[in-house]
Design a protein around this motif. Structure first.
Motif, PDB file in Angstrom:
ATOM      1  N   GLY A 188       0.828  -1.236  -0.070  1.00  0.00           N
ATOM      2  CA  GLY A 188       0.015   0.025   0.003  1.00  0.00           C
ATOM      3  C   GLY A 188       0.782   1.373  -0.146  1.00  0.00           C
ATOM      4  N   ALA A 189       2.054   0.960  -0.336  1.00  0.00           N
ATOM      5  CA  ALA A 189       2.914   2.252   0.059  1.00  0.00           C
ATOM      6  C   ALA A 189       3.188   2.941  -1.168  1.00  0.00           C
ATOM      7  CB  ALA A 189       4.234   1.827   0.564  1.00  0.00           C
ATOM      8  N   GLY A 226       3.052  -5.359  -3.048  1.00  0.00           N
ATOM      9  CA  GLY A 226       1.793  -4.570  -2.810  1.00  0.00           C
ATOM     10  C   GLY A 226       1.853  -3.159  -2.843  1.00  0.00           C
ATOM     11  N   ALA A 227       3.099  -2.721  -3.320  1.00  0.00           N
ATOM     12  CA  ALA A 227       3.596  -1.069  -3.326  1.00  0.00           C
ATOM     13  C   ALA A 227       2.343  -0.500  -4.028  1.00  0.00           C
ATOM     14  CB  ALA A 227       4.766  -0.781  -3.783  1.00  0.00           C
ATOM     15  N   ALA A 228       1.507   0.476  -3.771  1.00  0.00           N
ATOM     16  CA  ALA A 228       0.503   1.044  -4.406  1.00  0.00           C
ATOM     17  C   ALA A 228       1.019   1.966  -5.727  1.00  0.00           C
ATOM     18  CB  ALA A 228      -0.331   2.159  -3.410  1.00  0.00           C
ATOM     19  N   THR A 229       2.119   2.601  -5.387  1.00  0.00           N
ATOM     20  CA  THR A 229       2.704   3.286  -6.708  1.00  0.00           C
ATOM     21  C   THR A 229       4.225   3.363  -6.503  1.00  0.00           C
ATOM     22  OG1 THR A 229       0.963   4.970  -6.575  1.00  0.00           O
ATOM     23  CG2 THR A 229       2.585   5.631  -7.480  1.00  0.00           C
ATOM     24  N   ARG A 285       7.949   4.096 -17.556  1.00  0.00           N
ATOM     25  CA  ARG A 285       6.384   4.241 -17.668  1.00  0.00           C
ATOM     26  C   ARG A 285       5.877   3.375 -18.687  1.00  0.00           C
ATOM     27  NH1 ARG A 285       8.258   9.826 -19.868  1.00  0.00           N
ATOM     28  NH2 ARG A 285       8.285  11.267 -17.928  1.00  0.00           N
ATOM     29  N   SER A 286       6.584   2.377 -19.422  1.00  0.00           N
ATOM     30  CA  SER A 286       5.981   1.418 -20.170  1.00  0.00           C
ATOM     31  C   SER A 286       5.984   0.005 -18.998  1.00  0.00           C
ATOM     32  CB  SER A 286       7.251   0.991 -20.996  1.00  0.00           C
ATOM     33  OG  SER A 286       8.203   0.010 -20.676  1.00  0.00           O
ATOM     34  N   PHE A 287       6.735   0.022 -18.042  1.00  0.00           N
ATOM     35  CA  PHE A 287       6.570  -0.908 -16.782  1.00  0.00           C
ATOM     36  C   PHE A 287       5.308  -0.331 -15.827  1.00  0.00           C
ATOM     37  CE2 PHE A 287      10.317  -2.538 -18.237  1.00  0.00           C
ATOM     38  CZ  PHE A 287      10.817  -3.707 -17.527  1.00  0.00           C
ATOM     39  N   GLY A 288       4.670   0.455 -16.201  1.00  0.00           N
ATOM     40  CA  GLY A 288       3.470   1.045 -15.267  1.00  0.00           C
ATOM     41  C   GLY A 288       4.006   1.737 -14.214  1.00  0.00           C
ATOM     42  N   LEU A 289       5.228   2.559 -14.329  1.00  0.00           N
ATOM     43  CA  LEU A 289       5.938   3.222 -13.118  1.00  0.00           C
ATOM     44  C   LEU A 289       5.463   4.882 -13.409  1.00  0.00           C
ATOM     45  CD1 LEU A 289       9.386   1.523 -12.937  1.00  0.00           C
ATOM     46  CD2 LEU A 289       7.156   0.726 -11.698  1.00  0.00           C
ATOM     47  N   VAL A 290       5.694   5.628 -12.418  1.00  0.00           N
ATOM     48  CA  VAL A 290       5.599   6.955 -12.557  1.00  0.00           C
ATOM     49  C   VAL A 290       6.977   7.340 -13.080  1.00  0.00           C
ATOM     50  CG1 VAL A 290       4.823   9.384 -11.655  1.00  0.00           C
ATOM     51  CG2 VAL A 290       3.760   7.185 -10.992  1.00  0.00           C
ATOM     52  N   GLY A 291       7.277   7.697 -14.157  1.00  0.00           N
ATOM     53  CA  GLY A 291       8.575   8.113 -14.534  1.00  0.00           C
ATOM     54  C   GLY A 291       8.842   9.764 -14.585  1.00  0.00           C
ATOM     55  N   VAL A 292       9.775  10.124 -13.743  1.00  0.00           N
ATOM     56  CA  VAL A 292       9.990  11.541 -13.710  1.00  0.00           C
ATOM     57  C   VAL A 292      11.486  11.936 -13.555  1.00  0.00           C
ATOM     58  CG1 VAL A 292       7.939  11.948 -12.403  1.00  0.00           C
ATOM     59  CG2 VAL A 292       9.921  11.300 -11.064  1.00  0.00           C
ATOM     60  N   ALA A 293      11.832  13.109 -14.015  1.00  0.00           N
ATOM     61  CA  ALA A 293      13.247  13.505 -14.086  1.00  0.00           C
ATOM     62  C   ALA A 293      13.517  14.342 -12.611  1.00  0.00           C
ATOM     63  CB  ALA A 293      13.412  14.641 -14.963  1.00  0.00           C
ATOM     64  N   GLY A 345       5.646  12.698   1.284  1.00  0.00           N
ATOM     65  CA  GLY A 345       7.034  12.213   0.870  1.00  0.00           C
ATOM     66  C   GLY A 345       6.732  10.589   0.594  1.00  0.00           C
ATOM     67  N   ALA A 346       7.629  10.053  -0.025  1.00  0.00           N
ATOM     68  CA  ALA A 346       7.456   8.658  -0.394  1.00  0.00           C
ATOM     69  C   ALA A 346       7.914   7.838   1.055  1.00  0.00           C
ATOM     70  CB  ALA A 346       8.668   8.233  -1.200  1.00  0.00           C
ATOM     71  N   ASP A 347       6.864   6.758   1.312  1.00  0.00           N
ATOM     72  CA  ASP A 347       7.264   5.773   2.520  1.00  0.00           C
ATOM     73  C   ASP A 347       8.439   5.138   2.481  1.00  0.00           C
ATOM     74  OD1 ASP A 347       4.191   6.028   3.452  1.00  0.00           O
ATOM     75  OD2 ASP A 347       4.006   5.324   1.349  1.00  0.00           O
ATOM     76  N   ALA A 348       8.974   4.809   1.082  1.00  0.00           N
ATOM     77  CA  ALA A 348      10.276   4.118   0.954  1.00  0.00           C
ATOM     78  C   ALA A 348      10.899   4.613  -0.235  1.00  0.00           C
ATOM     79  CB  ALA A 348      10.151   2.445   1.035  1.00  0.00           C
ATOM     80  N   VAL A 349      12.318   4.679   0.064  1.00  0.00           N
ATOM     81  CA  VAL A 349      12.981   5.238  -1.286  1.00  0.00           C
ATOM     82  C   VAL A 349      14.396   4.373  -1.410  1.00  0.00           C
ATOM     83  CG1 VAL A 349      14.427   7.059  -2.376  1.00  0.00           C
ATOM     84  CG2 VAL A 349      12.570   7.592  -0.723  1.00  0.00           C
ATOM     85  N   VAL A 350      14.532   3.768  -2.410  1.00  0.00           N
ATOM     86  CA  VAL A 350      15.762   3.032  -2.873  1.00  0.00           C
ATOM     87  C   VAL A 350      16.628   3.721  -3.684  1.00  0.00           C
ATOM     88  CG1 VAL A 350      16.383   0.627  -3.624  1.00  0.00           C
ATOM     89  CG2 VAL A 350      14.638   0.791  -2.217  1.00  0.00           C
TER      90      VAL A 350
END
Length: 358
Positions: A183-184, A206-209, A224-232, A248-253
């Motif tokens: 859900g994160a 189960g990450a939401a986004t 984005r083709s993987f369904g991710l939110v791609g940003v600069a 802010g993001a719940d987890a960042v890698v």
């Protein structure tokens, strides 16, 4: 070539790609190694090129030893390659793993006696090493590896998929350190092969986004083709805040390495969130102590993997189709072309180069 008859009497010769120095990686002929007690000789099917292999070629020695390594005793020249899939060709004394078994070997080595090794944390061994970096690796026709840390491949798992098990194990370990991401909102800084595999594992859990941050427009489009939110990078903070009502993001890698990427990862994390640092860079990053302390952010490093948890889990995820690698832009090259097409000048639109033996 193949090992036939009595290997101890006549080991035969094989091709291997060996690191001699910066910009000096040579395809040479050498003797097929013999497995010792507790080891197996693996006939390598495929070996992926990692960013660390390219770094050693371009900037090395980074971690390749030029003085005898405390665990392996090895110095350059040695054979690169640690993303390996192959078939057991010969079992050393005391090994029950049968010849003909398809396996992915865990390439991480520990001394077996220190405080960390006796607790099963051999990736943290102070004298630790890795095949392909501090001992001979898998960019060769044959590789010797510890039998106990070889993960047999399930029926139906192709070698072309299993070759991603080692980098996928890195992703599994990193997400374990991030905690529960169900859900994160998860941000991944750097969308090379490991970054995209981290995103895949996050979605499996189960990450939401998942927000993918990368300066390269082509990599953002791929994300984005993987369904991710791609940003600069310069748009990442605003994008993450919009997705989280400003938290802010719940987890960042962070899987890129440069200081700017580390600083971005720390800024994208919410108060009470987790930052996992995977990338490696010689440049120090500015550490926002006040923000981390007052925001109670958890910052942890992650580097490798264990065979029994991370690597075995990665193989299961690949076999089950939860991690899809067929969409990753790859190129397959023979061992004879691995330097020219993989180490010296990898195409910018390629995420992973896979080297075929034989």
């Amino acid at each position: 070539m193949s090992v036939v008859g009595d290997p101890a009497a006549s080991r035969g010769r094989m091709a291997a790609l060996r690191w001699y120095g910066r910009g000096d990686v040579r395809l040479v002929e050498t003797e097929v190694p013999a497995p010792g007690p507790g080891q197996v000789l693996i006939a390598v099917t495929l070996c992926g090129l990692c960013g660390s292999d390219i770094e050693e070629y371009r900037f090395g020695p980074v971690v390749v030893p030029v003085e005898p390594h405390p665990l392996t005793g090895r110095t350059a020249p040695l054979t690169l390659g640690h993303e390996v899939v192959g078939v057991v060709a010969e079992a050393g004394p005391g090994v029950r793993l049968a010849p003909g078994t398809a396996v992915v070997p865990d390439v991480v080595l520990g001394c077996g006696h220190c405080w960390w090794c006796t607790r099963g944390d051999y990736p943290l061994c102070e004298r630790g090493a890795a095949l392909g970096l501090q001992d001979d690796g898998g960019l060769a026709e044959y590789l010797v590896a510890p039998a106990a840390r070889c993960v047999p491949l399930p029926d139906g798992l192709p070698a072309a998929v299993a070759v991603f098990a080692e980098p996928a194990a890195v992703a599994v370990r990193a997400l374990d350190k991030a905690g529960d991401v169900s859900g994160a909102v998860v941000a991944v800084v750097g969308t090379g092969a490991v970054g995209l595999l981290v995103a895949e594992v996050a979605r499996c859990r189960g990450a939401a986004t998942v927000v993918a941050v990368d300066p390269d427009p082509g990599r953002r489009a791929l994300a984005r083709s993987f369904g991710l939110v791609g940003v600069a990078p310069d748009a990442a903070l605003e994008a993450v805040r919009e997705l989280t009502d400003g938290r802010g993001a719940d987890a960042v890698v962070e899987s890129a390495g440069p200081a700017a990427a580390v600083e971005s990862a720390l800024s994208l994390c919410r108060r009470g969130g987790s930052v996992v640092l995977l990338g490696v860079s010689p440049d120090p990053a500015a550490f926002p102590t006040l923000d981390v302390v007052l925001g109670e952010k958890r910052v942890v490093g992650s580097a490798s993997h264990r065979w029994d948890t991370d690597l075995r889990a990665a193989v299961a995820l690949l076999h089950g189709g939860q991690i899809r690698v067929d969409r990753l832009p790859t190129q397959t090259v023979p061992l004879s072309q691995a330097v020219a097409r993989g180490l010296a000048d990898p195409p910018r639109d390629i995420v992973k180069t896979i080297v075929v033996m034989g």
